[in-house]
Design a protein around this motif. Structure first.
Motif, PDB file in Angstrom:
ATOM      1  N   ASP A 188     -16.807 -17.853 -13.221  1.00 41.17           N
ATOM      2  CA  ASP A 188     -15.945 -17.490 -12.103  1.00 41.17           C
ATOM      3  C   ASP A 188     -16.271 -16.084 -11.604  1.00 41.17           C
ATOM      4  OD1 ASP A 188     -14.652 -19.896 -12.172  1.00 41.17           O
ATOM      5  OD2 ASP A 188     -12.634 -19.035 -12.212  1.00 41.17           O
ATOM      6  N   THR A 189     -16.016 -15.857 -10.316  1.00 39.81           N
ATOM      7  CA  THR A 189     -16.199 -14.526  -9.727  1.00 39.81           C
ATOM      8  C   THR A 189     -14.845 -13.876  -9.481  1.00 39.81           C
ATOM      9  OG1 THR A 189     -16.224 -15.383  -7.462  1.00 39.81           O
ATOM     10  CG2 THR A 189     -18.340 -15.254  -8.619  1.00 39.81           C
ATOM     11  N   HIS A 190     -14.873 -12.553  -9.342  1.00 40.43           N
ATOM     12  CA  HIS A 190     -13.637 -11.802  -9.114  1.00 40.43           C
ATOM     13  C   HIS A 190     -13.968 -10.550  -8.316  1.00 40.43           C
ATOM     14  CE1 HIS A 190      -9.588 -10.303  -9.917  1.00 40.43           C
ATOM     15  NE2 HIS A 190     -10.126  -9.139 -10.238  1.00 40.43           N
ATOM     16  N   ASP A 191     -13.176 -10.259  -7.287  1.00 40.10           N
ATOM     17  CA  ASP A 191     -13.380  -9.083  -6.441  1.00 40.10           C
ATOM     18  C   ASP A 191     -12.368  -8.008  -6.780  1.00 40.10           C
ATOM     19  OD1 ASP A 191     -15.453 -10.312  -5.049  1.00 40.10           O
ATOM     20  OD2 ASP A 191     -14.106 -11.142  -3.532  1.00 40.10           O
ATOM     21  N   LEU A 192     -12.813  -6.766  -6.734  1.00 46.65           N
ATOM     22  CA  LEU A 192     -11.915  -5.644  -6.950  1.00 46.65           C
ATOM     23  C   LEU A 192     -12.310  -4.484  -6.053  1.00 46.65           C
ATOM     24  CD1 LEU A 192     -13.203  -3.400  -9.575  1.00 46.65           C
ATOM     25  CD2 LEU A 192     -13.591  -5.778 -10.162  1.00 46.65           C
ATOM     26  N   ALA A 193     -11.359  -3.619  -5.777  1.00 45.27           N
ATOM     27  CA  ALA A 193     -11.607  -2.461  -4.921  1.00 45.27           C
ATOM     28  C   ALA A 193     -10.914  -1.247  -5.519  1.00 45.27           C
ATOM     29  CB  ALA A 193     -11.094  -2.718  -3.501  1.00 45.27           C
ATOM     30  N   LEU A 194     -11.659  -0.153  -5.628  1.00 43.01           N
ATOM     31  CA  LEU A 194     -11.152   1.085  -6.216  1.00 43.01           C
ATOM     32  C   LEU A 194     -11.485   2.262  -5.300  1.00 43.01           C
ATOM     33  CD1 LEU A 194     -12.530   0.637  -9.859  1.00 43.01           C
ATOM     34  CD2 LEU A 194     -10.247   0.035  -9.060  1.00 43.01           C
ATOM     35  N   ARG A 195     -10.687   3.326  -5.428  1.00 39.47           N
ATOM     36  CA  ARG A 195     -11.022   4.585  -4.769  1.00 39.47           C
ATOM     37  C   ARG A 195     -11.011   5.699  -5.809  1.00 39.47           C
ATOM     38  NH1 ARG A 195      -7.201   7.137  -0.204  1.00 39.47           N
ATOM     39  NH2 ARG A 195      -5.765   7.132  -1.989  1.00 39.47           N
ATOM     40  N   PHE A 196     -12.087   6.494  -5.803  1.00 35.93           N
ATOM     41  CA  PHE A 196     -12.190   7.653  -6.686  1.00 35.93           C
ATOM     42  C   PHE A 196     -12.201   8.914  -5.821  1.00 35.93           C
ATOM     43  CE2 PHE A 196     -14.616   4.201  -8.723  1.00 35.93           C
ATOM     44  CZ  PHE A 196     -13.920   4.086  -9.915  1.00 35.93           C
ATOM     45  N   ARG A 197     -11.514   9.943  -6.287  1.00 32.80           N
ATOM     46  CA  ARG A 197     -11.562  11.247  -5.623  1.00 32.80           C
ATOM     47  C   ARG A 197     -11.807  12.322  -6.670  1.00 32.80           C
ATOM     48  NH1 ARG A 197      -6.138  11.050  -2.076  1.00 32.80           N
ATOM     49  NH2 ARG A 197      -5.455   9.928  -3.942  1.00 32.80           N
ATOM     50  N   ALA A 198     -12.814  13.148  -6.413  1.00 33.95           N
ATOM     51  CA  ALA A 198     -13.165  14.204  -7.366  1.00 33.95           C
ATOM     52  C   ALA A 198     -14.093  15.198  -6.690  1.00 33.95           C
ATOM     53  CB  ALA A 198     -13.846  13.625  -8.602  1.00 33.95           C
ATOM     54  N   GLU A 199     -14.100  16.423  -7.204  1.00 31.60           N
ATOM     55  CA  GLU A 199     -15.063  17.418  -6.746  1.00 31.60           C
ATOM     56  C   GLU A 199     -16.403  17.141  -7.420  1.00 31.60           C
ATOM     57  OE1 GLU A 199     -14.595  19.513  -4.427  1.00 31.60           O
ATOM     58  OE2 GLU A 199     -12.428  19.203  -4.195  1.00 31.60           O
ATOM     59  N   PHE A 200     -17.463  17.130  -6.643  1.00 30.78           N
ATOM     60  CA  PHE A 200     -18.793  16.908  -7.204  1.00 30.78           C
ATOM     61  C   PHE A 200     -19.297  18.206  -7.819  1.00 30.78           C
ATOM     62  CE2 PHE A 200     -18.373  13.028  -5.205  1.00 30.78           C
ATOM     63  CZ  PHE A 200     -19.478  12.209  -5.362  1.00 30.78           C
ATOM     64  N   ARG A 201     -19.691  18.144  -9.079  1.00 31.88           N
ATOM     65  CA  ARG A 201     -20.201  19.319  -9.760  1.00 31.88           C
ATOM     66  C   ARG A 201     -21.711  19.462  -9.620  1.00 31.88           C
ATOM     67  NH1 ARG A 201     -16.888  21.004 -14.774  1.00 31.88           N
ATOM     68  NH2 ARG A 201     -14.769  20.561 -14.113  1.00 31.88           N
ATOM     69  N   HIS A 202     -22.336  18.438  -9.087  1.00 26.62           N
ATOM     70  CA  HIS A 202     -23.782  18.488  -8.853  1.00 26.62           C
ATOM     71  C   HIS A 202     -24.073  17.595  -7.661  1.00 26.62           C
ATOM     72  CE1 HIS A 202     -28.136  18.296  -9.568  1.00 26.62           C
ATOM     73  NE2 HIS A 202     -27.955  19.385 -10.271  1.00 26.62           N
ATOM     74  N   PRO A 203     -25.023  17.987  -6.789  1.00 22.86           N
ATOM     75  CA  PRO A 203     -25.267  17.216  -5.566  1.00 22.86           C
ATOM     76  C   PRO A 203     -26.063  15.933  -5.786  1.00 22.86           C
ATOM     77  CG  PRO A 203     -26.750  19.086  -5.654  1.00 22.86           C
ATOM     78  CD  PRO A 203     -25.829  19.227  -6.830  1.00 22.86           C
ATOM     79  N   HIS A 204     -25.486  14.989  -6.485  1.00 23.45           N
ATOM     80  CA  HIS A 204     -26.082  13.664  -6.589  1.00 23.45           C
ATOM     81  C   HIS A 204     -24.993  12.635  -6.853  1.00 23.45           C
ATOM     82  CE1 HIS A 204     -26.154  14.371 -11.093  1.00 23.45           C
ATOM     83  NE2 HIS A 204     -25.739  13.129 -11.053  1.00 23.45           N
ATOM     84  N   TYR A 205     -25.303  11.392  -6.477  1.00 26.16           N
ATOM     85  CA  TYR A 205     -24.424  10.281  -6.799  1.00 26.16           C
ATOM     86  C   TYR A 205     -25.300   9.137  -7.270  1.00 26.16           C
ATOM     87  CZ  TYR A 205     -21.035   6.545  -6.640  1.00 26.16           C
ATOM     88  OH  TYR A 205     -20.214   5.497  -7.009  1.00 26.16           O
ATOM     89  N   VAL A 206     -25.051   8.658  -8.466  1.00 25.59           N
ATOM     90  CA  VAL A 206     -25.852   7.565  -9.011  1.00 25.59           C
ATOM     91  C   VAL A 206     -24.947   6.536  -9.689  1.00 25.59           C
ATOM     92  CG1 VAL A 206     -27.959   8.915  -9.358  1.00 25.59           C
ATOM     93  CG2 VAL A 206     -26.261   8.822 -11.189  1.00 25.59           C
ATOM     94  N   CYS A 207     -25.423   5.318  -9.702  1.00 25.00           N
ATOM     95  CA  CYS A 207     -24.804   4.246 -10.476  1.00 25.00           C
ATOM     96  C   CYS A 207     -25.623   4.073 -11.745  1.00 25.00           C
ATOM     97  CB  CYS A 207     -24.798   2.950  -9.661  1.00 25.00           C
ATOM     98  SG  CYS A 207     -24.294   1.485 -10.603  1.00 25.00           S
ATOM     99  N   VAL A 208     -24.967   4.208 -12.899  1.00 22.39           N
ATOM    100  CA  VAL A 208     -25.616   3.982 -14.192  1.00 22.39           C
ATOM    101  C   VAL A 208     -24.871   2.829 -14.850  1.00 22.39           C
ATOM    102  CG1 VAL A 208     -26.376   5.008 -16.368  1.00 22.39           C
ATOM    103  CG2 VAL A 208     -26.096   6.467 -14.354  1.00 22.39           C
ATOM    104  N   PRO A 209     -25.307   1.602 -14.598  1.00 21.43           N
ATOM    105  CA  PRO A 209     -24.514   0.442 -15.026  1.00 21.43           C
ATOM    106  C   PRO A 209     -24.519   0.232 -16.537  1.00 21.43           C
ATOM    107  CG  PRO A 209     -26.583  -0.292 -14.070  1.00 21.43           C
ATOM    108  CD  PRO A 209     -26.519   1.187 -13.857  1.00 21.43           C
TER     109      PRO A 209
END
Length: 280
Positions: A188-209
């Motif tokens: 089965d599949t399932h959808d979800l939605a989240l919001r994160f808010r934070a100050e970035f301490r370094h100028p990058h954004y990565v997904c590390v699954p």
């Protein structure tokens, strides 16, 4: 494996399992792991230290770095080996419970406090999947920045479950547990939605699954003053994401100050995303 298996037979059986997995690693890890196990013809030397020396010369690194690369590579290979193939020939999940079919992220850096909107579709790879383990890392660049605290990250669940647990998993990683409304049966599949808010301490954004991701769509909106450089990071180590020596394809924002990147078949433990240099 039988107790009386000869050394050559043991090596051949081990190579049969490990070699295909090692070949999925980045070049430096692949060479280091194959050399460590004498699975690369030029590195088939009788002693482990000789094989380390060979890899060090081949990769132009010192022996200590090569031993660290070997350890990292073995850890990734172990994840893949323990998972086994998923039904339908898809990618394996480290614990066999679930994987992400589609991850869509919109990162707004033009806000007073950066916001990340995450839309995720997961697939159950086991029966009765009731809880999802998630995490977000707020990379600390120096001791002057101070330690990361759980309160540094705001999390809102828009739909798809209830946030039942959050705790520091390391000095800069906040772990999250999302309980589903009802357990998912296998497939089965399932959808979800989240919001994160934070100050970035370094100028990058990565997904590390932690679990495999079939597709990752990343949209980033930059402030009016665009970065001097934006680099795509594809299958790099998480620590290398903030290392300017780790290069990738340079991308340019569009007329709205946005970039859109797509990544396919993400492997657990590696980083995928972007790094930017602040506007000069």
């Amino acid at each position: 494996m039988p107790d009386n298996a000869e050394n050559v037979e043991i090596r051949d059986r081990l190579a049969h399992v490990l070699e295909p997995l090692a070949k999925t690693l980045p070049d430096d890890l692949r060479i280091a792991v194959l050399a460590a196990f004498a699975m690369h013809e030029p590195a088939r030397k009788p002693f482990y230290q000789e094989r380390v020396h060979w890899a060090a010369r081949e990769l132009d690194r010192d022996d200590r770095t090569i031993r660290r690369r070997i350890d990292e590579g073995i850890e990734h290979v172990a994840h893949l080996a323990l998972a086994g193939p998923r039904e339908g020939g898809g990618r394996p999940a480290p614990d066999g419970s679930w994987h992400t079919e589609l991850l869509r992220v919109s990162l707004a850096l033009d806000q007073e406090r950066p916001e990340v909107f995450e839309f995720r579709r997961i697939v159950a790879d086991a029966d009765e999947v009731a809880e999802l383990d998630l995490a977000l890392t707020l990379t600390t660049t120096s001791s002057a920045a101070g330690p990361v605290r759980e309160s540094d990250l705001d999390v809102d669940v828009f739909h798809g479950g209830t946030l039942v647990r959050r705790a520091m998993e390391s000095s800069d990683r906040v772990g999250l547990a999302l309980r589903l409304a009802k357990p998912l049966p296998r497939g089965d599949t399932h959808d979800l939605a989240l919001r994160f808010r934070a100050e970035f301490r370094h100028p990058h954004y990565v997904c590390v699954p932690r679990h495999p991701v079939d597709r990752f769509d990343l949209h980033v909106r930059f402030p009016a003053a665009p970065p001097s450089e934006i680099v795509r990071l594809d299958r790099v180590f998480q620590d290398d994401a903030r290392d300017l020596g780790a290069r990738g394809d340079v991308v340019a924002p569009d007329g709205s100050g946005e970039v859109h990147l797509r990544f396919d078949r993400l492997a657990p433990g590696f980083a995928y995303g972007i790094r930017w240099s602040p506007a000069g």
